[in-house]
Scaffold this motif. Structure first.
Motif, PDB file in Angstrom:
ATOM      1  N   PHE A 145      -7.817  -2.402  -1.663  1.00  0.00           N
ATOM      2  CA  PHE A 145      -6.567  -2.106  -2.354  1.00  0.00           C
ATOM      3  C   PHE A 145      -5.923  -3.389  -2.859  1.00  0.00           C
ATOM      4  O   PHE A 145      -5.418  -3.449  -3.988  1.00  0.00           O
ATOM      5  CB  PHE A 145      -5.605  -1.372  -1.406  1.00  0.00           C
ATOM      6  CG  PHE A 145      -4.196  -1.307  -1.940  1.00  0.00           C
ATOM      7  CD1 PHE A 145      -3.828  -0.345  -2.863  1.00  0.00           C
ATOM      8  CD2 PHE A 145      -3.246  -2.250  -1.547  1.00  0.00           C
ATOM      9  CE1 PHE A 145      -2.539  -0.310  -3.374  1.00  0.00           C
ATOM     10  CE2 PHE A 145      -1.956  -2.217  -2.050  1.00  0.00           C
ATOM     11  CZ  PHE A 145      -1.605  -1.246  -2.972  1.00  0.00           C
ATOM     12  N   ASN A 167      -8.010  -1.870   3.088  1.00  0.00           N
ATOM     13  CA  ASN A 167      -6.849  -2.654   2.668  1.00  0.00           C
ATOM     14  C   ASN A 167      -7.227  -3.826   1.774  1.00  0.00           C
ATOM     15  O   ASN A 167      -6.568  -4.068   0.752  1.00  0.00           O
ATOM     16  CB  ASN A 167      -6.054  -3.128   3.885  1.00  0.00           C
ATOM     17  CG  ASN A 167      -4.955  -2.152   4.276  1.00  0.00           C
ATOM     18  OD1 ASN A 167      -4.324  -1.535   3.429  1.00  0.00           O
ATOM     19  ND2 ASN A 167      -4.742  -1.997   5.571  1.00  0.00           N
ATOM     20  N   PRO A 227       0.813  -1.225   0.000  1.00  0.00           N
ATOM     21  CA  PRO A 227       0.000   0.000   0.000  1.00  0.00           C
ATOM     22  C   PRO A 227       0.841   1.267   0.000  1.00  0.00           C
ATOM     23  O   PRO A 227       0.491   2.257  -0.626  1.00  0.00           O
ATOM     24  CB  PRO A 227      -0.826  -0.121   1.289  1.00  0.00           C
ATOM     25  CG  PRO A 227      -0.861  -1.574   1.585  1.00  0.00           C
ATOM     26  CD  PRO A 227       0.450  -2.122   1.108  1.00  0.00           C
ATOM     27  N   HIS A 282      -0.106   2.464  -3.811  1.00  0.00           N
ATOM     28  CA  HIS A 282      -1.235   3.387  -3.902  1.00  0.00           C
ATOM     29  C   HIS A 282      -0.792   4.708  -4.533  1.00  0.00           C
ATOM     30  O   HIS A 282       0.358   5.117  -4.419  1.00  0.00           O
ATOM     31  CB  HIS A 282      -1.813   3.644  -2.502  1.00  0.00           C
ATOM     32  CG  HIS A 282      -3.123   4.364  -2.525  1.00  0.00           C
ATOM     33  ND1 HIS A 282      -3.218   5.732  -2.586  1.00  0.00           N
ATOM     34  CD2 HIS A 282      -4.399   3.894  -2.517  1.00  0.00           C
ATOM     35  CE1 HIS A 282      -4.497   6.087  -2.604  1.00  0.00           C
ATOM     36  NE2 HIS A 282      -5.234   4.987  -2.556  1.00  0.00           N
TER      37      HIS A 282
END
Length: 409
Positions: free
Chosen positions: A91, A88, A17, A49
């Motif tokens: 993602f 999470n 992430p 990200h």
């Protein structure tokens, strides 16, 4: 040891992430893994990200990085207190789908593709897995909670996580969504993490022990710190939050026989409380608050002034700062808890103090500081042993282990 693998043999796609020098230990570790893996596999790709774009692509100038953008779905999840825990997993789902597309576009004929989710390190976080390519998770660590002595300081959410951790892991084995596991899970939290994963029904054959984070080769190429004569100076560094144990380190100074001095390097919400504690204890002449070094190199260069480092952390799953100190030959004094418990060999490469009572902790740390300060032969033996341990954590050694595991998938 610096293994190389022909680019035609293997394509690794890393997922995390956050990949950053500025967003905490997990993000820094993800950045180190990317850089170190590219030393042996230059074609390694990274997915992270979009909030990392300015740093990763612009400031650090890293190529081969793809970014998961926010959508109305992710924004809705973030704005909802009830749904935020799904951010999470969302993602992860987006990143794995992107990895599969990248593999289809960039993998050469005959190349083996591996999708490696480096972060988050939690053993309980639900993960979306690829059905087209082998999946690697980890290093998985986490599963750290305060020692019983300090649980009155837990937040409500932390207390719930601790109480429900193992029951929820046992329930996971009966959920169809979680029954399929990754082909390889790198376990960095020792027995506590392994037991958590086994409780969730993860196949034991997929679990392989590794270190949570490697040590840069450059640290071990620096001259080891040597210790001569009496040295009363110690350092405590890191973000100043309750679980780092800064207050415990300060309180221990009251109980030393020698006028031990402590430099506190860091920033954080506990700074003013620590300053007030120093005033209350009358330690103004023995404690210095040095804020933070903007360049990590300057922090490392400062270690030569000290006899040891102090980190009585209550919740660190690993302890990169402990690894760095040991690599340079600076003996650590830590609690016998969490990550440092797995890194330091008590009495050999540093000291571990049992977190059984407040008096036991402060008096125990004080005794260790006195002993190190006045016994240069002891400090030198620990310095040598600490560096020798750290050699096994070199990133090239870690990468060699992981590459061998990738090939077996």
């Amino acid at each position: 040891m610096n293994p190389t693998v022909p680019e035609t043999d293997l394509l690794v796609i890393l997922i995390a992430p956050n990949v950053s020098e500025q967003m905490g230990g997990e993000a820094m570790k993800a950045l180190q893994i990317l850089r170190e893996l590219r030393r042996v596999l230059p074609n390694t790709l990274q997915i992270t990200h979009d909030r990392n774009r300015a740093e990763v692509a612009d400031r650090l100038g890293l190529t081969g990085v793809s970014f998961v953008a926010d959508t109305w779905v992710s924004r809705t999840i973030w704005e909802s207190v009830v749904l935020r825990a799904l951010l999470n997993p969302w993602f992860c789902w987006k990143a794995v789908r992107m990895a599969e597309r990248l593999a289809a576009e960039r993998a050469r004929p005959g190349q083996k593709v591996v999708i490696h989710q480096v972060e988050p390190n939690s053993p309980v976080m639900p993960r979306w897995l690829s059905r087209r390519f082998p999946n690697v998770l980890g290093p998985v660590n986490g599963n750290i909670y305060y020692p019983a002595l300090f649980r009155h300081r837990e937040s409500v959410s932390a207390s719930l996580r601790r109480r429900l951790h193992m029951p929820l892991q046992w329930l996971r084995r009966w959920q169809p969504l979680f029954r399929r596991g990754a082909e390889l899970i790198l376990v960095a939290g020792g027995d506590r993490t392994r037991q958590s994963l086994l409780a969730a029904g993860i196949a034991p054959a997929t679990l392989v022990d590794t270190v949570d984070c490697g040590v840069p080769q450059a640290l071990l190429e620096r001259p080891r710190l040597t210790h001569q004569g009496t040295n009363l100076r110690f350092v405590h560094f890191g973000r100043l939050v309750f679980h780092k144990g800064t207050a415990l380190a300060l309180r221990s100074l009251v109980h030393t026989r020698l006028p031990i001095e402590l430099d506190v390097v860091g920033r954080g919400p506990e700074l003013e409380a620590c300053r007030a504690l120093v005033e209350e204890l009358g330690l103004q002449q023995r404690v210095r608050f040095l804020d933070w070094y903007e360049r990590h190199e300057d922090l490392i260069a400062s270690f030569g002034a000290y006899r040891g480092m102090v980190l009585p952390s209550l919740e660190d799953a690993n302890g990169i700062v402990v690894q760095e100190a040991m690599a340079l030959g600076l003996p650590p004094v830590c609690l016998d808890w969490g990550g440092p418990q797995l890194l330091v060999r008590h009495g050999e490469s540093g000291f571990l103090v049992a977190p059984d009572s407040l008096q036991g902790i402060t008096h125990g740390i004080a005794a260790c500081l006195d002993q190190l300060a006045e016994d240069p032969a002891l400090a030198e033996r620990m310095s040598i042993a600490a560096r020798e341990q750290a050699r096994a954590w070199r990133w090239p050694e870690v990468m060699a282990q992981w590459l061998a595991l990738y090939k077996k998938l």
